[in-house]
Enzyme design. Structure first.
Site, short mmCIF file in Angstrom:
data_model
loop_
_atom_site.label_atom_id
_atom_site.label_comp_id
_atom_site.label_asym_id
_atom_site.label_seq_id
_atom_site.Cartn_x
_atom_site.Cartn_y
_atom_site.Cartn_z
CG HIS A 213 -1.59 1.08 1.44
ND1 HIS A 213 -1.98 2.29 1.65
CD2 HIS A 213 -3.32 0.92 1.16
CE1 HIS A 213 -3.03 2.72 1.97
NE2 HIS A 213 -3.99 2.56 1.60
CG ASP B 98 0.27 -2.72 6.22
OD1 ASP B 98 -0.66 -2.47 7.38
OD2 ASP B 98 0.51 -2.13 5.22
CD GLN C 180 -6.72 -4.99 3.39
OE1 GLN C 180 -7.61 -5.60 3.66
NE2 GLN C 180 -6.59 -3.08 3.40
CE LYS D 226 -7.20 0.16 5.48
NZ LYS D 226 -7.89 0.16 4.76
CB CYS E 6 -3.67 3.55 -2.07
SG CYS E 6 -4.73 5.19 -1.20
C1 PLP Z 1 -2.27 -3.07 3.66
C2 PLP Z 1 -2.87 -1.70 4.03
N1 PLP Z 1 -1.59 -0.73 4.39
C3 PLP Z 1 -2.22 0.37 5.09
C4 PLP Z 1 -3.05 1.16 4.88
C5 PLP Z 1 -3.34 2.14 5.80
O1 PLP Z 1 -4.27 2.61 6.16
P1 PLP Z 1 -4.84 3.36 7.20
O2 PLP Z 1 -5.36 4.87 5.56
O3 PLP Z 1 -6.31 3.41 8.05
O4 PLP Z 1 -3.71 4.47 7.92
C6 PLP Z 1 -4.35 0.45 4.48
C7 PLP Z 1 -5.36 0.84 4.06
O5 PLP Z 1 -5.92 1.39 3.29
C8 PLP Z 1 -4.12 -1.33 3.96
O6 PLP Z 1 -5.07 -2.01 3.11
#
Ligand code: PLP
Lengths: 151, 405
Positions: B122, B199, B202, B225, B363
């Site tokens: 992401h 990370d 998800q 999430k 993203c």
């Molecule tokens: C794999 C992954 N990493 C990081 C994020 C970033 O999360 P946040 O926007 O809640 O900080 C997301 C959110 O879409 C994600 O799907």
């Protein structure tokens, strides 16, 4: 489904499947890139302007049905028109897709572009419909600026 | 075991209509809906227990401090951290990654060093490292994607070179659904003395997490999430690592003693929680985690896997539809493209059918570039989705083809 039929009219679907003026203009006087980061629509617009008239106009790129057909119909519409008129058409087109009042005369002036009236029911799609037009204004303005520095 | 109709009753929003059709919410990878329990605990806090924390001697401050600190323990247990001092409350996964970049890696990183990430990250697990690398004249190295959406782990031994100062990788891809074999990646990185950030944005809502078993140095996730509020997230870091890190932001609550000459910083995790935190967020998150624990993450996983299989079969039967991301080990995310129809048009038409999906690059622009597509339509399911909803989505996709075909 009726709003969707209004949005995806046959003319729009046709121009999406077979976009007109879909090519690079090797010889062009104006050029700009348009990008809609939200949905990844990208287009590149070329104009050949002579004596204040749009002699030729074409585009390439990839996008959704609304943005592709809008670019296609715009190029058809503007070919042979004067640069001076484009601002007015831009404003009228913008009013059309955002659901502002247009006089009957102004609406008629937009010709085939009136099929985009359906976009007003879909506010998130206004950007798609107007991407080609914003790119057009950038193309005309940026080169106008360059022209000024050359004076 | 899994009484889906009762579970759905816990989520009031699932009962609403969109454009006159029952809502089918299939955008759970972007954010999840909230159970009544979470809504109630926030409302209760504000109606009965609210005050600032760690400050007052008065009763209300003590109550909300206790709720906030209990929330930290709930998080600790949920991911099986060794101590609640290893749990730092932040705004979300993004802030947690930025915190690690600035407080952990920045002081260590030297010119010519490398940060290893993967092609499926992401943007929030790319940009903070890219910004840091640029500033330090270090470089980003990338574990490449294979055609099926898995990482090419054969490249890993070579990529884990002596200049790598951190491996930062997602446990589950938000755009492809791929679940990575992070245990093996961590083992290999540790063999080279390279610390690892996972990370978990998800994975947290879909697979059981045990940070001690994983042995990763850092684990990050966002509350929104996993059925909790927005604006709250968690950085887990091993206590030893956390203690060695410099503060992230300065302010109240992160200090022990202040004079204009010198400041003595508070102990971990408070050193990293400057200012009044998201109190209701932390408490709401803990309630969400309790909710998920009660259902059981393993049970959730089992149910979602069944739903994923069912949906995959239904979607694959649609002519012209191609699923992007066909890893052997996947969470309940299905990205797809349909020949000749742009995802943005699909999204609009599905919306008119009451179906909420995400369209775009999610993203993860490098993933789109890898497949040479501008965007996908993504259906992301979770435990409150049903087979009937999958049928509704399938029907709506068929309508797209009728309308645009
Ligand atoms: C794999 C992954 N990493 C990081 C994020 C970033 O999360 P946040 O926007 O809640 O900080 C997301 C959110 O879409 C994600 O799907």
């Amino acid at each position: 489904m009726s709003e969707l039929r209004e949005l995806y009219q046959e003319v729009i679907l046709d121009h999406n499947r077979n976009p007109r003026n879909f090519r690079k203009l090797e010889l062009h006087s104006h050029h700009a890139n348009g990008h809609n980061p939200l949905c990844g629509d990208k287009l590149e617009l070329f104009l050949e302007v002579k004596d204040g008239m749009i002699k030729d106009i074409a585009f390439i790129g990839s996008g959704c049905a609304i943005s592709t057909s809008s670019a296609s119909l715009m190029t058809q519409f503007l070919k042979g028109k004067s640069v001076a008129e484009t601002r007015r058409y831009f404003d009228h087109f913008h009013d059309l897709v955002t659901g502002q009042e247009l006089t009957a005369e102004d609406l008629e002036g937009l010709g085939k572009l009136a099929v985009f009236a359906g976009v007003q029911e879909f506010p998130v799609r206004v950007k798609c419909a107007s991407l080609a037009w914003h790119t057009l204004m950038n193309a005309l303005e940026s080169t106008a600026k360059t022209a000024q520095t050359e004076d | 075991m899994f009484d889906i109709q009762n579970i759905r009753k816990d989520f009031p929003i699932l009962g609403i209509e969109i454009h006159g059709k029952p809502l089918v919410y299939a955008d759970n990878a972007a954010s999840t809906q909230k159970p009544q329990q979470v809504i109630d605990v926030i409302s209760d806090l504000y109606t009965k227990n609210y005050a600032n924390i760690h400050r007052g001697v008065h009763q209300l401050s003590q109550r909300s401090t206790a709720l906030y600190e209990n929330a930290r323990e709930t998080v600790q247990k949920f991911i099986n951290a060794e101590s609640s001092q290893e749990i730092v409350f932040v705004r979300g996964a993004t802030e947690a990654i930025n915190l690690v970049a600035s407080s952990y890696l920045d002081p260590l990183l030297e010119q010519g060093d490398e940060i290893l990430i993967s092609e499926m990250e992401h943007h929030s697990n790319i940009i903070p490292w890219q910004m840091l690398a640029e500033r330090k004249r270090a470089s980003l190295k990338i574990i490449p994607l294979l055609e099926n959406g898995e990482l090419d782990l054969e490249t890993l031994p070579e990529l884990l070179g002596p200049k790598v100062k951190l491996l930062a990788v997602t446990q589950m891809s938000n755009s492809l659904g791929t679940i990575n074999d992070v245990s093996s990646m961590i083992r290999q990185a540790h063999a080279m003395n390279i610390p690892v950030l996972l990370d978990g944005a998800q994975s947290i809502a879909h697979i059981p997490i045990d940070v001690q078993a994983l042995a990763c140095e850092f684990f990050v996730f966002s509350g929104h999430k996993i059925y909790g509020p927005t604006g709250i997230g968690v950085l887990y870091a091993k206590k030893k690592v956390l203690e060695g890190m410099r503060p992230y932001q300065g302010g109240g609550d992160m200090i022990l003693d202040v004079s204009f000459e010198k400041t003595e910083f508070n102990e971990v995790p408070y050193k990293f929680e400057a200012g009044t935190p998201n109190i209701e967020g932390a408490i709401g998150l803990a309630t969400a985690l309790d909710y998920v624990s009660e259902l059981g993450v393993a049970n959730i996983d089992k149910y979602e896997q069944k739903l994923l299989k069912y949906a995959t079969v239904q979607f694959e039967a649609i002519q012209g539809l191609r699923i992007i991301g066909t890893a052997a080990c996947k969470g309940s995310v299905i990205s797809f493209v349909i020949e000749g129809i742009h995802p943005h048009d699909i999204g609009t038409i599905l919306d008119m059918e009451g179906v909420a999906v995400r369209t775009g690059h999610h993203c993860t622009q490098p993933v789109m570039d890898c497949y040479n597509i501008p965007a996908t339509t993504r259906v992301s399911l979770c435990f409150y989705n049903t087979k009937a909803e999958v049928d509704a989505i399938t029907g709506a996709i068929k309508k797209v083809k009728e309308l645009m075909g």
